[in-house]
Scaffold this active site. Structure first.
Site, PDB file in Angstrom:
ATOM      1  N   TYR A 137      -1.838  -1.111  10.782  1.00  0.00           N
ATOM      2  CA  TYR A 137      -2.114  -1.704   9.462  1.00  0.00           C
ATOM      3  C   TYR A 137      -0.965  -1.410   8.500  1.00  0.00           C
ATOM      4  O   TYR A 137      -0.403  -2.305   7.860  1.00  0.00           O
ATOM      5  CB  TYR A 137      -3.432  -1.154   8.896  1.00  0.00           C
ATOM      6  CG  TYR A 137      -3.584  -1.386   7.404  1.00  0.00           C
ATOM      7  CD1 TYR A 137      -3.838  -2.658   6.903  1.00  0.00           C
ATOM      8  CD2 TYR A 137      -3.426  -0.336   6.494  1.00  0.00           C
ATOM      9  CE1 TYR A 137      -3.941  -2.874   5.531  1.00  0.00           C
ATOM     10  CE2 TYR A 137      -3.526  -0.545   5.120  1.00  0.00           C
ATOM     11  CZ  TYR A 137      -3.785  -1.818   4.650  1.00  0.00           C
ATOM     12  OH  TYR A 137      -3.873  -2.027   3.296  1.00  0.00           O
ATOM     13  N   SER A 160       0.832  -1.196   0.000  1.00  0.00           N
ATOM     14  CA  SER A 160       0.000   0.000   0.000  1.00  0.00           C
ATOM     15  C   SER A 160       0.872   1.253   0.000  1.00  0.00           C
ATOM     16  O   SER A 160       1.978   1.254   0.567  1.00  0.00           O
ATOM     17  CB  SER A 160      -0.870  -0.025   1.262  1.00  0.00           C
ATOM     18  OG  SER A 160      -1.400   1.253   1.511  1.00  0.00           O
ATOM     19  N   LYS A 201       2.125  -3.855   6.570  1.00  0.00           N
ATOM     20  CA  LYS A 201       2.477  -3.883   5.133  1.00  0.00           C
ATOM     21  C   LYS A 201       3.987  -3.672   4.974  1.00  0.00           C
ATOM     22  O   LYS A 201       4.641  -4.354   4.188  1.00  0.00           O
ATOM     23  CB  LYS A 201       1.720  -2.788   4.366  1.00  0.00           C
ATOM     24  CG  LYS A 201       0.228  -3.029   4.273  1.00  0.00           C
ATOM     25  CD  LYS A 201      -0.079  -4.233   3.408  1.00  0.00           C
ATOM     26  CE  LYS A 201      -1.546  -4.511   3.287  1.00  0.00           C
ATOM     27  NZ  LYS A 201      -1.849  -5.846   2.769  1.00  0.00           N
TER      28      LYS A 201
END
Ligand code: NAD
Ligand code: UDP
Length: 336
Positions: free
Chosen positions: A149, A124, A153
């Site tokens: 989050y 992302s 990643k």
């Protein structure tokens, strides 16, 4: 190729499977349906006129993974499975590390056992933190990431990079997505958030169907073209074709590519594009800034253009029309 698609019942997974099958590949899907439904894959089967081997299972379950690799000769893996709610990851970080990082470690272990060397991972733009725009792959990632989050990643990217360094025949790719919107042009598959959408496009389409009263625009006092937040919206079908390009591009090692449109669009610009391309009026009000939001980011996509020979083909207006078709024809998503 025979491709294992983890998280294949989700938003980006379903669209990518359509692209893979349309280009002659076969897929096997594992998804625990924690954020999706069986119906999405049934519709992919309908669009592609195929039957897709599906395992309703959790990637953290190593024995099930073993069974899948035992039963199917897997050439490559596209790894979408993961939890993706930024706010929830702040409330329950350990769960995000378990699900996202833990699952990936399991996957790498089984791939190693079965000698599968090719992996494409859903990363992302959030791994850039607050970088200068446009975001370029050469910018050091990992600093300033605002959510657990995002950190999962980044950690997964680091793990993939280390593993790739340990074996010269490995081909691992992280694709850093910008803001996926839109839906398949058939109107049969699309984004299906549970509860109140956090993301802009599903919120807009739910205002258009009158499921929600009005859009709250989080801040109009940023230093941007019109004061509202600027993002790089990419049609999910273009994102899907980026996976196909990454999969068929053969280059040993670990590689990272941005997948975006390369253009910034403000909230008000997206709203206007939606109204013009669908004829739907979207009432809105200006609200305070959303904590943690960056004013502006968009991708530099030269690397994916040149190395993957990949380009976007759809406009923001196309995406608005397709999102609206999906939402208006399926106001309750995959629930009938
Ligand atoms: P999604 O939630 O629609 O799809 C993810 C799928 O993974 C879901 O079907 C879910 O049920 C499944 N899943 C989650 N944990 C699992 C586990 N442990 N075992 C098996 N299945 C599991 O999300 P999406 O929008 O399609 O995103 C796909 C990937 O792309 C995610 O990794 C996400 O973090 C990443 N990503 C998404 C966006 C976005 O805006 N949609 C942006 C950047 C990156
Ligand atoms: N946004 C908004 N109202 C909403 C949802 C989003 O104004 O209900 C804005 C948000 O502040 C940001 C842009 O729309 O500027 C995109 O937000 P989204 O959550 O879709 O993507 P992200 O911020 O995670 O890139």
């Amino acid at each position: 190729m025979n491709i294992l698609v983890t998280g294949g019942a989700g938003y980006i997974g379903t669209h990518t499977i359509v692209a893979l099958i349309s280009n002659g590949h076969s897929v096997v899907v594992i998804d625990n349906l924690i954020n999706s439904s069986r119906e999405s894959l049934r519709r992919v089967e309908e669009i592609t006129d195929t039957t897709i081997p599906f395992y309703e299972a959790d990637l953290r379950d190593y024995d099930t993974l073993g069974g899948i690799f035992n039963e199917h000769p897997i050439d490559a893996v596209i790894h979408f499975a993961g939890l993706k709610a930024v706010g929830e990851s702040t409330e329950n970080p350990a769960r995000y590390y378990r699900f996202n990082v833990g699952s990936t470690l399991n996957l790498l272990k089984i791939m190693n056992e079965y000698n599968v060397k090719k992996l494409v991972f859903s990363s992302s733009a959030t791994v850039y933190g607050s970088a200068p725009v446009p975001y370029v792959e050469s910018h050091p990632a990992g600093r300033d990431i605002t959510s657990p989050y995002g950190k999962t990643k980044y950690m997964i990217e680091e793990i993939l990079s280390d593993v790739a360094m340990s074996d010269s025949s490995i081909e691992f790719t992280s694709l850093r997505y910008f803001n996926p919107i839109g839906a398949h042009e058939s109107g049969r598959i699309g984004e299906n958030p549970t509860g109140t959408p956090n993301n802009l496009m599903p919120y807009i389409t739910q205002v258009a169907t009158k499921q929600r009263e009005s859009l709250r625009i989080w801040g109009d006092d940023y230093d941007t073209v019109d004061g509202t937040g600027v993002r790089d919206y990419i049609h999910v079908s273009d994102l899907a074709s980026g996976h196909l390009a990454a999969l068929t591009h053969s280059k040993p090692g670990y590689h990272v590519y941005n997948l975006g449109s390369g253009k910034g669009t403000s909230v008000l610009e997206l709203l206007r594009a939606f109204e013009v391309s669908t004829g739907q009026k979207i009432p809105y009000e200006i609200a305070p800034r959303r904590p943690g939001d960056l004013p502006e980011f968009y991708a530099d996509v030269h690397l994916a253009n040149s190395e993957l020979n990949w380009q976007t083909t759809k406009t923001v207006e196309d995406a608005c029309r397709d999102s609206w078709r999906w939402q208006s024809e399926n106001p309750n998503g995959y629930e009938q």
